[in-house]
Scaffold this motif. Structure first.
Motif, mmCIF file in Angstrom:
data_model
loop_
_atom_site.group_PDB
_atom_site.id
_atom_site.type_symbol
_atom_site.label_atom_id
_atom_site.label_comp_id
_atom_site.label_asym_id
_atom_site.label_seq_id
_atom_site.Cartn_x
_atom_site.Cartn_y
_atom_site.Cartn_z
ATOM 1 N N VAL A 170 32.624 43.382 69.863
ATOM 2 C CA VAL A 170 33.504 43.976 68.760
ATOM 3 C C VAL A 170 34.796 43.199 68.775
ATOM 4 C CG1 VAL A 170 34.667 46.211 68.230
ATOM 5 C CG2 VAL A 170 32.274 46.014 69.192
ATOM 6 N N THR A 188 36.121 43.117 64.735
ATOM 7 C CA THR A 188 36.893 44.356 64.160
ATOM 8 C C THR A 188 37.952 43.853 63.225
ATOM 9 O OG1 THR A 188 38.030 46.326 64.946
ATOM 10 C CG2 THR A 188 38.237 44.353 66.325
ATOM 11 N N THR A 205 35.501 48.257 62.929
ATOM 12 C CA THR A 205 34.497 47.281 62.833
ATOM 13 C C THR A 205 33.678 47.434 61.456
ATOM 14 O OG1 THR A 205 34.121 47.219 65.076
ATOM 15 C CG2 THR A 205 32.375 46.320 63.849
#
Length: 398
Positions: free
Chosen positions: A313, A317, A366
């Motif tokens: 992530v 993101t 995200t």
């Protein structure tokens, strides 16, 4: 003269009221739901475990109390007690830094540096000691609601529904905070509010972020890792001449100074070692030793073969760089925590809340092509069983 015609179908479409789903897409909605949900837990704990005695939430025990000197109506639990007893003692008079006051003796000097929550309790109780137990609980309920509302604002900024804010208030460790009068809800509300205000990037918002970070720092010092991440990104930007020193730097300078001043004050008033060193000696250990012991079994069974770069992530993101760095700082902090935190079931993970909240900040930011709504919902749903189990246990037992 009518130049264009309007069909009945077009008129009905314009007059159609917004759907329920769209009306719920307001940050205030998860705030209200979270408040009511946590109020239900508090009422259940009050009536079932505490038998109608709200002062038991304070968890004052026999080790650090002197029964004859305790305020009238304060009941003791049949154990050494818990951290709430020290917040309660400071809430009776935040300026009283004697080792023993109101029948409660402080165990560590760092208790005095976590003064933010007691000060608010003292203010809203109007200095009336009999109101303090109620105000401590109410403040935490409002703070948990604020966490959910701020989470909804983070979600809205990333184009997701505001109800994702409920995931922010669903951390199972908050059961201990709400049920035992500790400071995590207020501190984390300050941290999330400070991060959100810093995102706005305007002068009033920088001032608000500074105030929230500073209050969070004197409520729970680990909050300082968030402005520390801002400091790193700002220093790098200034060093590369992409930014100039300005009001944005108050958001990390002032909180650090506020916490530093209270550290020094406690050191000279209370005497002894600096509170931060006392805290480190009790709650921290050699890097990663307790973490490794606690996670050894799980680490032996990890399988990362299925991961790809988009699964990380941090790389995909859209959250600002300082928020990603803050998440890294909070995760690295986990490796310093002592076995008292990692292996204890009495605290139910309340000290691990910051990595959880920062992970959610990154997840809701995200893009959907990497993390769809249903998949994010599945991730968020994992916290519910733990929350239900811990909430039930603490409604029934100490």
């Amino acid at each position: 003269m009518q130049l264009t015609s309007t069909s009945e179908e077009d008129r009905s479409l314009r007059q159609r009221p917004p759907s329920l789903w769209s009306r719920l897409n307001r940050p205030l909605v998860p705030g209200i739901i979270a408040f009511l949900g946590w109020l239900g837990f508090a009422l259940a704990r009050w009536q079932i475990w505490a038998k109608g005695h709200l002062s038991l939430f304070i968890m004052a025990g026999h080790v650090y109390t002197h029964r004859a000197q305790l305020p009238r109506g304060l009941l003791l639990v049949p154990s050494a007690g818990y951290d709430g007893q020290f917040y309660y003692r400071l809430a009776l008079d935040p300026a009283n830094w004697n080792a023993t006051a109101f029948g409660i003796t402080m165990d560590q000097s760092y208790r005095y540096t976590r003064i933010g929550y007691p000060i608010l309790a003292w203010v809203f109780s109007l200095g009336q000691h009999q109101l303090v137990p109620v105000v401590l609980v109410v403040l935490n309920l409002l703070a948990v609601a604020a966490i959910a509302m701020l989470g909804g604002m983070f979600a809205r900024e990333s184009g997701r529904h505001a109800l994702w804010g409920l995931a922010f208030a669903a951390y199972f460790g908050l059961v201990i905070s709400v049920g035992r009068d500790t400071a995590e809800p207020l501190a984390e509300a300050c941290m999330l509010g400070g991060l959100l205000a810093y995102r706005r990037g305007r002068t009033p918002m920088y001032v608000l972020a500074t105030a929230l970070f500073a209050w969070g720092a004197i409520t729970r010092e680990t909050v300082l890792l968030a402005p520390a991440a801002i400091a790193v990104t700002r220093v790098i930007a200034i060093g590369r001449r992409r930014a100039a020193p300005g009001l944005a730097d108050l958001t990390w300078v002032v909180p650090a100074a506020a916490y530093g001043l209270i550290e020094v004050a406690v050191h000279f008033v209370v005497k002894g070692e600096f509170p931060l060193l006392a805290n480190s000696g009790r709650n921290l250990t050699m890097p990663f030793t307790a973490l490794v012991d606690a996670l050894r079994y799980n680490a032996a069974h990890l399988n990362t073969a299925h991961l790809s770069p988009i699964d990380i992530v941090l790389f995909v993101t859209t959250a600002p760089g300082h928020e990603r760095l803050a998440f890294v700082f909070f995760v690295l902090q986990l490796g310093l925590l002592s076995g008292q935190i990692w292996t204890s079931t009495f605290g139910d993970g309340r000290s691990l809340i910051e990595p959880y909240l920062m992970a959610l900040v990154l997840l809701v930011a995200t893009p959907r092509r990497y993390l769809s709504g249903p998949y994010l919902g599945m991730i968020a749903a994992y916290v519910l069983p733990a929350l239900l189990v811990v909430a039930r246990r603490r409604a029934l037992y100490m």
